[in-house]
Design a protein around this motif. Structure first.
Motif, PDB file in Angstrom:
ATOM      1  N   ALA A 128       0.830  -1.204   0.000  1.00 23.96           N
ATOM      2  CA  ALA A 128       0.000   0.000   0.000  1.00 23.96           C
ATOM      3  C   ALA A 128       0.865   1.254   0.000  1.00 23.96           C
ATOM      4  O   ALA A 128       0.566   2.231  -0.700  1.00 23.96           O
ATOM      5  CB  ALA A 128      -0.921  -0.010   1.217  1.00 23.96           C
ATOM      6  N   ASP A 129       1.958   1.247   0.768  1.00 21.83           N
ATOM      7  CA  ASP A 129       2.853   2.416   0.819  1.00 21.83           C
ATOM      8  C   ASP A 129       3.454   2.708  -0.552  1.00 21.83           C
ATOM      9  O   ASP A 129       3.576   3.866  -0.967  1.00 21.83           O
ATOM     10  CB  ASP A 129       3.977   2.174   1.830  1.00 21.83           C
ATOM     11  CG  ASP A 129       3.487   2.172   3.276  1.00 21.83           C
ATOM     12  OD1 ASP A 129       2.330   2.579   3.505  1.00 21.83           O
ATOM     13  OD2 ASP A 129       4.243   1.745   4.155  1.00 21.83           O
ATOM     14  N   ILE A 130       3.852   1.639  -1.252  1.00 21.49           N
ATOM     15  CA  ILE A 130       4.431   1.810  -2.593  1.00 21.49           C
ATOM     16  C   ILE A 130       3.390   2.418  -3.527  1.00 21.49           C
ATOM     17  O   ILE A 130       3.677   3.350  -4.293  1.00 21.49           O
ATOM     18  CB  ILE A 130       4.957   0.462  -3.134  1.00 21.49           C
ATOM     19  CG1 ILE A 130       6.159   0.001  -2.312  1.00 21.49           C
ATOM     20  CG2 ILE A 130       5.349   0.593  -4.607  1.00 21.49           C
ATOM     21  CD1 ILE A 130       6.555  -1.452  -2.556  1.00 21.49           C
ATOM     22  N   ALA A 131       2.158   1.899  -3.457  1.00 22.20           N
ATOM     23  CA  ALA A 131       1.080   2.454  -4.286  1.00 22.20           C
ATOM     24  C   ALA A 131       0.881   3.933  -3.977  1.00 22.20           C
ATOM     25  O   ALA A 131       0.701   4.765  -4.886  1.00 22.20           O
ATOM     26  CB  ALA A 131      -0.212   1.674  -4.060  1.00 22.20           C
ATOM     27  N   LEU A 132       0.953   4.281  -2.683  1.00 24.62           N
ATOM     28  CA  LEU A 132       0.702   5.663  -2.270  1.00 24.62           C
ATOM     29  C   LEU A 132       1.762   6.611  -2.825  1.00 24.62           C
ATOM     30  O   LEU A 132       1.427   7.658  -3.391  1.00 24.62           O
ATOM     31  CB  LEU A 132       0.664   5.732  -0.741  1.00 24.62           C
ATOM     32  CG  LEU A 132       0.195   7.053  -0.140  1.00 24.62           C
ATOM     33  CD1 LEU A 132      -1.233   7.365  -0.556  1.00 24.62           C
ATOM     34  CD2 LEU A 132       0.289   6.996   1.380  1.00 24.62           C
ATOM     35  N   VAL A 133       3.043   6.244  -2.687  1.00 30.91           N
ATOM     36  CA  VAL A 133       4.096   7.157  -3.158  1.00 30.91           C
ATOM     37  C   VAL A 133       4.136   7.227  -4.680  1.00 30.91           C
ATOM     38  O   VAL A 133       4.654   8.181  -5.247  1.00 30.91           O
ATOM     39  CB  VAL A 133       5.487   6.762  -2.615  1.00 30.91           C
ATOM     40  CG1 VAL A 133       5.531   6.843  -1.115  1.00 30.91           C
ATOM     41  CG2 VAL A 133       5.917   5.393  -3.108  1.00 30.91           C
TER      42      VAL A 133
ATOM     43  N   GLY B 132       1.478   7.542  -6.359  1.00 31.46           N
ATOM     44  CA  GLY B 132       0.325   8.356  -6.731  1.00 31.46           C
ATOM     45  C   GLY B 132      -0.994   7.628  -6.804  1.00 31.46           C
ATOM     46  O   GLY B 132      -2.016   8.222  -7.179  1.00 31.46           O
ATOM     47  N   ASP B 133      -1.023   6.355  -6.425  1.00 28.49           N
ATOM     48  CA  ASP B 133      -2.262   5.581  -6.495  1.00 28.49           C
ATOM     49  C   ASP B 133      -2.897   5.516  -5.104  1.00 28.49           C
ATOM     50  O   ASP B 133      -2.893   4.474  -4.445  1.00 28.49           O
ATOM     51  CB  ASP B 133      -1.967   4.174  -7.029  1.00 28.49           C
ATOM     52  CG  ASP B 133      -3.226   3.381  -7.332  1.00 28.49           C
ATOM     53  OD1 ASP B 133      -4.329   3.893  -7.052  1.00 28.49           O
ATOM     54  OD2 ASP B 133      -3.114   2.241  -7.826  1.00 28.49           O
ATOM     55  N   SER B 134      -3.448   6.645  -4.653  1.00 30.64           N
ATOM     56  CA  SER B 134      -4.008   6.704  -3.297  1.00 30.64           C
ATOM     57  C   SER B 134      -5.259   5.844  -3.173  1.00 30.64           C
ATOM     58  O   SER B 134      -5.577   5.354  -2.074  1.00 30.64           O
ATOM     59  CB  SER B 134      -4.323   8.150  -2.908  1.00 30.64           C
ATOM     60  OG  SER B 134      -5.251   8.710  -3.810  1.00 30.64           O
ATOM     61  N   LYS B 135      -5.982   5.638  -4.265  1.00 33.16           N
ATOM     62  CA  LYS B 135      -7.196   4.810  -4.222  1.00 33.16           C
ATOM     63  C   LYS B 135      -6.851   3.370  -3.839  1.00 33.16           C
ATOM     64  O   LYS B 135      -7.478   2.777  -2.955  1.00 33.16           O
ATOM     65  CB  LYS B 135      -7.894   4.843  -5.584  1.00 33.16           C
ATOM     66  CG  LYS B 135      -9.225   4.116  -5.600  1.00 33.16           C
ATOM     67  CD  LYS B 135      -9.907   4.246  -6.963  1.00 33.16           C
ATOM     68  CE  LYS B 135     -11.226   3.496  -6.975  1.00 33.16           C
ATOM     69  NZ  LYS B 135     -11.902   3.590  -8.306  1.00 33.16           N
ATOM     70  N   THR B 136      -5.823   2.812  -4.496  1.00 35.85           N
ATOM     71  CA  THR B 136      -5.393   1.447  -4.172  1.00 35.85           C
ATOM     72  C   THR B 136      -4.856   1.377  -2.752  1.00 35.85           C
ATOM     73  O   THR B 136      -5.173   0.451  -1.994  1.00 35.85           O
ATOM     74  CB  THR B 136      -4.307   0.973  -5.164  1.00 35.85           C
ATOM     75  OG1 THR B 136      -4.882   0.912  -6.473  1.00 35.85           O
ATOM     76  CG2 THR B 136      -3.766  -0.397  -4.794  1.00 35.85           C
TER      77      THR B 136
ATOM     78  N   GLU C 145      -5.707  12.985   7.045  1.00 41.04           N
ATOM     79  CA  GLU C 145      -5.044  14.292   7.215  1.00 41.04           C
ATOM     80  C   GLU C 145      -4.744  14.934   5.875  1.00 41.04           C
ATOM     81  O   GLU C 145      -4.990  16.120   5.659  1.00 41.04           O
ATOM     82  CB  GLU C 145      -3.732  14.116   7.986  1.00 41.04           C
ATOM     83  CG  GLU C 145      -3.841  14.269   9.474  1.00 41.04           C
ATOM     84  CD  GLU C 145      -2.476  14.502  10.112  1.00 41.04           C
ATOM     85  OE1 GLU C 145      -1.957  15.629   9.986  1.00 41.04           O
ATOM     86  OE2 GLU C 145      -1.942  13.569  10.720  1.00 41.04           O
ATOM     87  N   ASN C 146      -4.183  14.129   4.968  1.00 37.46           N
ATOM     88  CA  ASN C 146      -3.821  14.658   3.644  1.00 37.46           C
ATOM     89  C   ASN C 146      -5.047  15.173   2.894  1.00 37.46           C
ATOM     90  O   ASN C 146      -4.941  16.067   2.050  1.00 37.46           O
ATOM     91  CB  ASN C 146      -3.120  13.577   2.815  1.00 37.46           C
ATOM     92  CG  ASN C 146      -1.728  13.287   3.341  1.00 37.46           C
ATOM     93  OD1 ASN C 146      -1.132  14.118   4.019  1.00 37.46           O
ATOM     94  ND2 ASN C 146      -1.210  12.107   3.060  1.00 37.46           N
ATOM     95  N   GLN C 147      -6.221  14.584   3.204  1.00 39.41           N
ATOM     96  CA  GLN C 147      -7.457  15.007   2.548  1.00 39.41           C
ATOM     97  C   GLN C 147      -8.177  16.094   3.350  1.00 39.41           C
ATOM     98  O   GLN C 147      -9.340  16.409   3.091  1.00 39.41           O
ATOM     99  CB  GLN C 147      -8.376  13.793   2.353  1.00 39.41           C
ATOM    100  CG  GLN C 147      -7.791  12.777   1.372  1.00 39.41           C
ATOM    101  CD  GLN C 147      -8.409  11.393   1.498  1.00 39.41           C
ATOM    102  OE1 GLN C 147      -9.309  11.169   2.314  1.00 39.41           O
ATOM    103  NE2 GLN C 147      -7.924  10.447   0.701  1.00 39.41           N
ATOM    104  N   LYS C 148      -7.477  16.663   4.360  1.00 40.11           N
ATOM    105  CA  LYS C 148      -8.000  17.747   5.212  1.00 40.11           C
ATOM    106  C   LYS C 148      -9.198  17.314   6.051  1.00 40.11           C
ATOM    107  O   LYS C 148      -9.990  18.149   6.490  1.00 40.11           O
ATOM    108  CB  LYS C 148      -8.380  18.983   4.367  1.00 40.11           C
ATOM    109  CG  LYS C 148      -7.316  19.435   3.380  1.00 40.11           C
ATOM    110  CD  LYS C 148      -6.027  19.819   4.074  1.00 40.11           C
ATOM    111  CE  LYS C 148      -4.968  20.317   3.081  1.00 40.11           C
ATOM    112  NZ  LYS C 148      -3.657  20.530   3.707  1.00 40.11           N
TER     113      LYS C 148
END
Length: 412
Positions: free
Chosen positions: A226-231, A233-237, A264-267
């Motif tokens: 999940a962390d790899i997906a996040l960095v 740019g795939d925040s949905k996955t 937090e990132n989504q406020k």
């Protein structure tokens, strides 16, 4: 599958083929079919320690911790020198908050086989439990000399070396661990984390995939996936994986922490606060979540509200009082211009924290800040000196110690 079943029609008790078929079913996510095959295998050959161990690993991969522990104990019962099983049981007891049961495994081995080379390894585990990494590493290095095919010894040595700043030696030992056992999840995940830190996401993903191929529900590997997906740019996955993980592993705080960060990132401050509270309620590894909770509560409400939250958490906690006291001391010290009463309260909280956890680095950093507020640079420097002694390879405490010496006029 068709070919395997044809063989079993001719030879119903062919264990290697039944194991191969169970492995195929596992890869197809037909876990109930795989479990049925393995359960029958173990029942048919109850004295086979290897079958008990294999079945234990399978159950562990399904998240069936109690059943897996029972199989690993059966493994030891049939073969007391199956140190891989003893090692996993050691971890299982720790996960369940039973360190005395873990240490008893070491004591039992010493009593029954005092000259076995694995004694060094399990003494190392006990030393780690006692927060003595130097003694632990010495024990693991002794074990490696005579246990050249025991991957956990290489893995644990590598993990301590990386934690103490000896990255080259640590990565070498971790690579030796996966050379011995390509499916050593702990070593693979540590190597993936190292690659992730270096932004080599392809290498990190490769290690993660190798773990997930055998253990699809492995928490650390899924978290890294999940962390790899996040960095990338795939925040949905990433969000979908984190949400599945908190459902599958409701007693692991890390999934809640990751979802808090995403909120937090989504406020979404209320959402983030809610996720952090869920993770902190588990009462282990609370530092990251509690720090963010304090920051967000201060930001949205007030420092007084954050102090109230931390005080309630300290009163409710059994395992994390030291970390929570350190965070509370920092809030008290930084909520405004600190009064003598604020400084005294912070000092008392940090003294209590260090009495409970003498190696809690965050408490030393906070205590250095308290002394700095009092313009007592000598005692502030002494706190950084203690951190440097505990983590001699880390840059930050040396920089801060240098700055403090400079403030004291000690240019040399």
């Amino acid at each position: 599958e068709e070919l395997f079943l044809k063989v079993l029609k001719l030879d119903a008790k062919n264990s290697p083929v039944r194991l191969a078929l169970a492995d195929l079913y596992t890869r197809q996510n037909r876990l109930d079919d795989a479990q049925g095959l393995l359960e029958n295998l173990v029942k048919g050959d109850p004295a086979n320690s290897g079958l008990h161990f294999y079945y234990g690993e399978f159950l562990l991969g399904r998240g069936m911790g109690d059943e897996a522990t029972a199989e690993f104990l059966e493994t030891l019962q049939t073969d007391p020198l199956r140190h891989d099983a003893r090692d996993i049981i050691y971890d299982m007891y720790l996960t369940r908050g039973k360190p005395d049961s873990s240490k008893k495994l070491t004591a039992d081995l010493i009593a029954s086989h005092p000259d076995d080379p694995a004694v060094h390894y399990f003494k190392g585990r006990d030393a780690e439990l006692a927060q003595d990494p130097k003694t632990a590493l010495d024990s693991y290095l002794k074990a490696i000399v005579t246990m050249r095919s025991f991957a956990p010894a290489f893995r644990r040595a590598g993990l301590i070396e990386i934690a103490s700043g000896k990255r080259r030696e640590g990565v070498e030992h971790l690579n030796q661990a996966v050379g011995i056992d390509p499916f050593d999840g702990g070593a693979r995940i540590a190597l993936a984390q190292d690659a992730f830190a270096l932004k080599d996401y392809a290498a990190a993903q490769d290690h993660v995939n190798r773990v997930l191929a055998r253990f699809p529900r492995q928490l650390g590997a899924n978290m890294l996936r999940a962390d790899i997906a996040l960095v990338q740019g795939d925040s949905k996955t990433a969000t979908a994986i984190y949400q599945v993980l908190v459902q599958a592993f409701p007693e692991s705080p890390m999934g809640y922490f990751k979802l808090g960060l995403l909120a937090e990132n989504q406020k979404d401050l209320d959402g983030a606060i809610g996720w952090y509270k869920k993770g902190i309620a588990l009462d282990r590894k609370v530092s990251l979540g509690a720090s963010r909770l304090a920051a967000l509560t201060t930001q949205k409400y007030s420092a007084e509200k954050a102090i109230e939250e931390m005080t309630a958490l300290i009163n409710a906690s059994k395992n994390s009082k030291a970390e929570l006291r350190t965070i509370l001391a920092t809030i008290v010290l930084t909520k405004g211009k600190p009064t003598e009463a604020d400084i005294q309260q912070s000092r008392e909280l940090l003294d209590q924290a260090l009495e409970e956890r003498p190696n809690l680095l965050s408490a030393y950093y906070a205590l250095a800040a308290v002394y700095r507020v009092q313009s007592n640079l000598t005692d502030s420097a002494s706190q950084f000196e203690k951190i440097v002694k505990l983590q001699p390879k880390q840059v930050a405490p040396r920089m801060l110690l240098g700055i403090t010496y400079e403030g004291m006029g000690n240019t040399k």
